[in-house]
Motif scaffolding. Structure first.
Motif, short mmCIF file in Angstrom:
data_model
loop_
_atom_site.label_atom_id
_atom_site.label_comp_id
_atom_site.label_asym_id
_atom_site.label_seq_id
_atom_site.Cartn_x
_atom_site.Cartn_y
_atom_site.Cartn_z
N LEU A 34 -22.04 -46.50 33.54
CA LEU A 34 -22.73 -45.37 32.91
C LEU A 34 -21.95 -44.08 33.09
O LEU A 34 -21.88 -43.25 32.17
CB LEU A 34 -24.13 -45.22 33.51
CG LEU A 34 -25.15 -46.30 33.15
CD1 LEU A 34 -26.44 -46.10 33.93
CD2 LEU A 34 -25.42 -46.28 31.64
N SER A 35 -21.35 -43.90 34.25
CA SER A 35 -20.57 -42.69 34.49
C SER A 35 -19.37 -42.60 33.57
O SER A 35 -18.95 -41.51 33.18
CB SER A 35 -20.12 -42.67 35.96
OG SER A 35 -19.38 -41.49 36.25
N LEU A 36 -18.80 -43.75 33.22
CA LEU A 36 -17.65 -43.76 32.31
C LEU A 36 -18.06 -43.61 30.85
O LEU A 36 -17.27 -43.14 30.03
CB LEU A 36 -16.87 -45.06 32.48
CG LEU A 36 -16.19 -45.27 33.83
CD1 LEU A 36 -15.55 -46.65 33.89
CD2 LEU A 36 -15.16 -44.19 34.10
N MET A 37 -19.29 -43.96 30.51
CA MET A 37 -19.72 -43.96 29.11
C MET A 37 -20.47 -42.70 28.70
O MET A 37 -20.34 -42.23 27.57
CB MET A 37 -20.61 -45.18 28.83
CG MET A 37 -19.90 -46.51 28.90
SD MET A 37 -20.97 -47.89 28.38
CE MET A 37 -22.26 -47.83 29.63
N VAL A 38 -21.26 -42.13 29.60
CA VAL A 38 -22.21 -41.09 29.24
C VAL A 38 -21.60 -39.72 29.43
O VAL A 38 -20.90 -39.46 30.41
CB VAL A 38 -23.50 -41.22 30.09
CG1 VAL A 38 -24.46 -40.07 29.79
CG2 VAL A 38 -24.16 -42.56 29.83
N GLY A 39 -21.87 -38.83 28.47
CA GLY A 39 -21.40 -37.45 28.55
C GLY A 39 -21.54 -36.76 27.22
O GLY A 39 -22.19 -37.27 26.30
N LEU A 302 -23.85 -41.14 41.59
CA LEU A 302 -23.39 -41.36 40.22
C LEU A 302 -24.54 -41.25 39.22
O LEU A 302 -24.39 -40.63 38.16
CB LEU A 302 -22.73 -42.73 40.10
CG LEU A 302 -21.37 -42.89 40.78
CD1 LEU A 302 -20.85 -44.32 40.65
CD2 LEU A 302 -20.34 -41.91 40.20
N LEU A 303 -25.69 -41.85 39.53
CA LEU A 303 -26.82 -41.76 38.61
C LEU A 303 -27.33 -40.33 38.50
O LEU A 303 -27.75 -39.89 37.41
CB LEU A 303 -27.94 -42.70 39.06
CG LEU A 303 -27.64 -44.20 38.99
CD1 LEU A 303 -28.85 -45.01 39.44
CD2 LEU A 303 -27.23 -44.61 37.56
N SER A 304 -27.29 -39.58 39.59
CA SER A 304 -27.68 -38.17 39.53
C SER A 304 -26.70 -37.38 38.67
O SER A 304 -27.10 -36.49 37.90
CB SER A 304 -27.73 -37.58 40.94
OG SER A 304 -28.71 -38.22 41.73
N ASP A 305 -25.42 -37.70 38.78
CA ASP A 305 -24.41 -37.02 37.97
C ASP A 305 -24.60 -37.33 36.49
O ASP A 305 -24.51 -36.44 35.64
CB ASP A 305 -23.01 -37.43 38.43
CG ASP A 305 -21.92 -36.64 37.74
OD1 ASP A 305 -22.06 -35.41 37.60
OD2 ASP A 305 -20.92 -37.25 37.32
N VAL A 306 -24.88 -38.60 36.18
CA VAL A 306 -25.14 -38.99 34.79
C VAL A 306 -26.38 -38.29 34.26
O VAL A 306 -26.39 -37.79 33.12
CB VAL A 306 -25.30 -40.53 34.69
CG1 VAL A 306 -25.81 -40.93 33.30
CG2 VAL A 306 -23.97 -41.22 34.98
N LEU A 307 -27.42 -38.22 35.08
CA LEU A 307 -28.64 -37.54 34.67
C LEU A 307 -28.37 -36.06 34.39
O LEU A 307 -28.90 -35.49 33.43
CB LEU A 307 -29.70 -37.70 35.76
CG LEU A 307 -31.10 -37.18 35.44
CD1 LEU A 307 -31.69 -37.92 34.24
CD2 LEU A 307 -32.01 -37.35 36.65
N GLY A 308 -27.54 -35.44 35.20
CA GLY A 308 -27.20 -34.04 34.99
C GLY A 308 -26.44 -33.80 33.69
O GLY A 308 -26.49 -32.70 33.14
N ARG A 309 -25.75 -34.82 33.20
CA ARG A 309 -25.01 -34.66 31.94
C ARG A 309 -25.90 -34.71 30.71
O ARG A 309 -25.53 -34.17 29.66
CB ARG A 309 -23.95 -35.78 31.82
CG ARG A 309 -22.94 -35.84 32.93
CD ARG A 309 -21.96 -36.98 32.68
NE ARG A 309 -21.32 -37.43 33.90
CZ ARG A 309 -20.45 -38.44 33.96
NH1 ARG A 309 -20.14 -39.10 32.85
NH2 ARG A 309 -19.93 -38.80 35.11
#
Length: 344
Positions: A34-39, A302-309
């Motif tokens: 998810l970190s690599l895909m989401v943004g 990582l999930l928190s970072d994805v959520l922040g994006r």
């Protein structure tokens, strides 16, 4: 309990632990994906896979290789460091709600960066790393010296009080210096919010060896911490070197939390929440808690970072702010449990 039943019970606990860690590893793989895909520029799993295999468009290669891979690795490294440091400090102070910042690590790191910005003209994140790392080390040594002065050896309560006191002093001075020249401290404000953005391998590689060594040290310290949880007298009777444990934990916590703070700024609740969850689900064996923290903490980061994006896309919320919003309710729920105030 008969030896046969005790052995069966231990085997069952090992099986549950192995199953739980395997599940967490699968969750970590998902969080990395998810970190690599989401943004702001979402990519499909196929596109990410093509880039990792050497293909893909130039834009996709730039997004994945230059931006998201370093950011994801930073999230994993920071998560491991915060999770393990939290497990150590909670076992050391015999307080399941203790936090790595209890030894003044965050305050020392932020103060050192503030001095660098104010007097050395430091503006680059890569320079923040070494300043923050040095500040964390110096302040934690100061906390230990203050906590061990006077009668008797240092104990968890005295170290805690010394850390809180020094942390408050340095936090106040840092805030005052920051407000005195907002323009000069613009870059530091982003770091101080806790962010993984822009953390390339030039920042990661210098401090990663310290984190690896400290994590290995945590596994070495874990059996002694199991004995220490029964009390210092019992630990000594079992052959544990209590003084060596104290020094080892302080050094490991300083290195882990200091390096994590240096890389991403102060990220709250990870080191406090993750070991507590590990203890709640998997029991009080420090070897298991450290192992689970190594896997679970990066998942949360990582999930928190994805959520922040995605919350206010295309803008982003720093991961440190997201972990505060996510961690606070979870911590309240955990703290309300009947056994939250104990390590048993």
């Amino acid at each position: 309990m008969p030896p046969r039943q005790w052995e069966l019970g231990r085997s069952a606990r090992r099986g549950r632990t192995l199953l739980g860690v395997t599940g967490l590893l699968a969750l970590l793989v998902l969080a990395v994906a998810l970190s690599l895909m989401v943004g702001s520029n979402p990519l499909s799993p196929r596109t990410v896979l093509d880039v990792l295999q050497g293909g893909g468009s130039s834009e996709a290669r730039y997004v994945v290789r230059e931006l998201r891979v370093p950011r994801t690795v930073a999230g994993v490294v920071v998560g491991v460091a915060l999770g393990v440091s939290g497990a150590l400090i909670q076992a050391f102070t015999r307080n399941p709600l203790a936090d790595p910042g209890i030894l003044g690590v965050n305050a020392g790191a932020a103060f050192a960066v503030t001095l660098g910005v104010a007097f050395l003209g430091v503006r680059d994140i890569s320079s923040f790393v070494w300043l923050a790392f040095a500040g964390a080390l110096v302040v934690t040594v100061g906390v230990y010296l203050i906590g061990s002065s006077g009668r008797g050896a240092a104990d968890p309560i005295r170290l805690t009080l010394a850390g809180v006191a020094l942390g408050a002093v340095f936090s106040g001075m840092t805030t005052g210096m920051t407000l005195s020249d907002p323009d000069a401290f613009e870059q530091m404000r982003s770091w101080n919010a806790g962010s993984l953005l822009g953390r390339g391998f030039d920042v990661l590689l210098p401090v990663s060896p310290f984190i690896v060594v400290a994590v290995l040290g945590a596994f070495v310290l874990a059996p002694g911490l199991n004995a220490l949880s029964l009390g210092e007298d019992v630990a000594r009777a079992q052959g544990a070197n209590v003084a060596g444990l104290r020094i080892g934990v302080i050094v490991a916590v300083t290195v882990l939390a200091g390096a994590a703070t240096a890389l991403a700024g102060p990220i709250a609740f990870i080191g406090l929440m993750v070991p507590h969850v590990a203890r709640w689900v998997f029991g009080v064996d420090q070897r298991v808690i450290v192992t689970v923290s190594v896997v679970l903490a990066p998942v949360v980061v990582l999930l928190s970072d994805v959520l922040g994006r995605v919350l206010i896309a295309p803008a982003e919320i720093p991961v440190g702010i997201v972990t505060a919003f996510v961690g606070a309710p979870v911590l309240i729920v955990l703290a309300r449990r009947r056994k939250a105030s104990t390590l048993s």
